[in-house]
Design a protein around this motif. Sequence first.
Motif, PDB file in Angstrom:
ATOM      1  N   LYS A 143       0.704  -1.365   0.051  1.00 50.83           N
ATOM      2  CA  LYS A 143       0.059   0.031  -0.073  1.00 50.83           C
ATOM      3  C   LYS A 143       0.806   1.125  -0.175  1.00 50.83           C
ATOM      4  O   LYS A 143       1.581   1.564   0.928  1.00 50.83           O
ATOM      5  N   LYS A 144       1.036   1.820  -1.206  1.00 49.08           N
ATOM      6  CA  LYS A 144       2.084   2.983  -1.341  1.00 49.08           C
ATOM      7  C   LYS A 144       1.617   4.094  -0.472  1.00 49.08           C
ATOM      8  O   LYS A 144       2.633   4.981  -0.229  1.00 49.08           O
ATOM      9  N   ASP A 145       0.424   4.265  -0.168  1.00 48.32           N
ATOM     10  CA  ASP A 145       0.056   5.387   0.602  1.00 48.32           C
ATOM     11  C   ASP A 145       0.398   5.571   2.105  1.00 48.32           C
ATOM     12  O   ASP A 145       0.635   6.200   2.934  1.00 48.32           O
ATOM     13  N   ASP A 146       0.676   3.993   2.497  1.00 46.38           N
ATOM     14  CA  ASP A 146       1.125   3.686   3.906  1.00 46.38           C
ATOM     15  C   ASP A 146       2.594   3.499   4.079  1.00 46.38           C
ATOM     16  O   ASP A 146       3.207   3.504   5.037  1.00 46.38           O
ATOM     17  N   CYS A 147       3.296   3.058   2.997  1.00 45.25           N
ATOM     18  CA  CYS A 147       4.620   2.847   3.015  1.00 45.25           C
ATOM     19  C   CYS A 147       5.662   3.940   3.391  1.00 45.25           C
ATOM     20  O   CYS A 147       5.397   5.042   2.826  1.00 45.25           O
ATOM     21  N   ILE A 148       6.474   3.737   4.220  1.00 42.12           N
ATOM     22  CA  ILE A 148       7.499   4.722   4.751  1.00 42.12           C
ATOM     23  C   ILE A 148       8.680   4.425   4.159  1.00 42.12           C
ATOM     24  O   ILE A 148       9.793   5.257   4.430  1.00 42.12           O
ATOM     25  N   GLY A 149       9.183   3.441   3.386  1.00 42.82           N
ATOM     26  CA  GLY A 149      10.093   3.087   2.811  1.00 42.82           C
ATOM     27  C   GLY A 149      11.376   2.892   3.724  1.00 42.82           C
ATOM     28  O   GLY A 149      12.580   3.060   3.438  1.00 42.82           O
ATOM     29  N   CYS A 150      10.943   2.188   4.862  1.00 44.36           N
ATOM     30  CA  CYS A 150      12.076   1.949   5.813  1.00 44.36           C
ATOM     31  C   CYS A 150      12.955   0.737   5.308  1.00 44.36           C
ATOM     32  O   CYS A 150      14.096   0.636   5.839  1.00 44.36           O
ATOM     33  N   GLY A 151      12.558  -0.072   4.342  1.00 44.61           N
ATOM     34  CA  GLY A 151      13.285  -1.087   3.538  1.00 44.61           C
ATOM     35  C   GLY A 151      13.409  -2.371   4.481  1.00 44.61           C
ATOM     36  O   GLY A 151      14.088  -3.479   4.124  1.00 44.61           O
ATOM     37  N   ALA A 209       7.808 -10.831   5.936  1.00 47.21           N
ATOM     38  CA  ALA A 209       8.239  -9.297   5.678  1.00 47.21           C
ATOM     39  C   ALA A 209       7.047  -8.345   5.840  1.00 47.21           C
ATOM     40  O   ALA A 209       7.185  -7.189   6.490  1.00 47.21           O
ATOM     41  N   ALA A 210       5.654  -9.025   5.676  1.00 46.03           N
ATOM     42  CA  ALA A 210       4.672  -8.466   5.942  1.00 46.03           C
ATOM     43  C   ALA A 210       4.512  -8.060   7.503  1.00 46.03           C
ATOM     44  O   ALA A 210       4.020  -6.955   7.790  1.00 46.03           O
ATOM     45  N   GLU A 211       5.014  -9.001   8.291  1.00 50.17           N
ATOM     46  CA  GLU A 211       4.662  -8.976   9.591  1.00 50.17           C
ATOM     47  C   GLU A 211       5.631  -7.933  10.366  1.00 50.17           C
ATOM     48  O   GLU A 211       5.340  -7.270  11.252  1.00 50.17           O
ATOM     49  N   VAL A 212       6.944  -7.928   9.616  1.00 51.97           N
ATOM     50  CA  VAL A 212       7.866  -6.587  10.176  1.00 51.97           C
ATOM     51  C   VAL A 212       7.485  -5.437   9.640  1.00 51.97           C
ATOM     52  O   VAL A 212       8.220  -4.231  10.166  1.00 51.97           O
ATOM     53  N   CYS A 213       6.681  -5.035   8.774  1.00 45.01           N
ATOM     54  CA  CYS A 213       6.625  -3.862   8.307  1.00 45.01           C
ATOM     55  C   CYS A 213       5.972  -2.886   9.622  1.00 45.01           C
ATOM     56  O   CYS A 213       4.990  -3.402  10.126  1.00 45.01           O
ATOM     57  N   PRO A 214       6.712  -1.639   9.987  1.00 42.22           N
ATOM     58  CA  PRO A 214       5.927  -1.125  10.939  1.00 42.22           C
ATOM     59  C   PRO A 214       4.770  -0.173  10.869  1.00 42.22           C
ATOM     60  O   PRO A 214       4.288   0.055  11.911  1.00 42.22           O
ATOM     61  N   VAL A 215       4.523  -0.197   9.420  1.00 48.14           N
ATOM     62  CA  VAL A 215       3.170   0.609   9.219  1.00 48.14           C
ATOM     63  C   VAL A 215       2.150  -0.382   8.503  1.00 48.14           C
ATOM     64  O   VAL A 215       1.129   0.057   8.033  1.00 48.14           O
ATOM     65  N   ASN A 216       2.352  -1.656   8.512  1.00 49.41           N
ATOM     66  CA  ASN A 216       1.489  -2.565   8.111  1.00 49.41           C
ATOM     67  C   ASN A 216       1.048  -2.180   6.545  1.00 49.41           C
ATOM     68  O   ASN A 216      -0.196  -2.310   6.182  1.00 49.41           O
TER      69      ASN A 216
END
Length: 61
Positions: free
Chosen positions: A6-14, A48-55
């Motif tokens: 979800k590009k609107d939610d992604c913060i690009g943390c990697g 990877a989905a689980e570690v995403c800090p912004v889901n």
Amino acid sequence: MKAFVKKDDCIGCGMCADVCPEVFEIGSDGFSSVVGNPENFPDKTYEAAEVCPVNAIEVEQ
């Protein structure tokens, strides 16, 4: 199996690309995108989905 960022939610943390570079990468826009087939790496894709800090990653079967 499909994965979406979800590009609107992604913060690009990697973090997703660190966990599963076979499926995710940070693009030139600074945000994550799906570049590989998640069916080939299901466990790592879910991790990877689980570690995403912004889901920002959704995984569907």
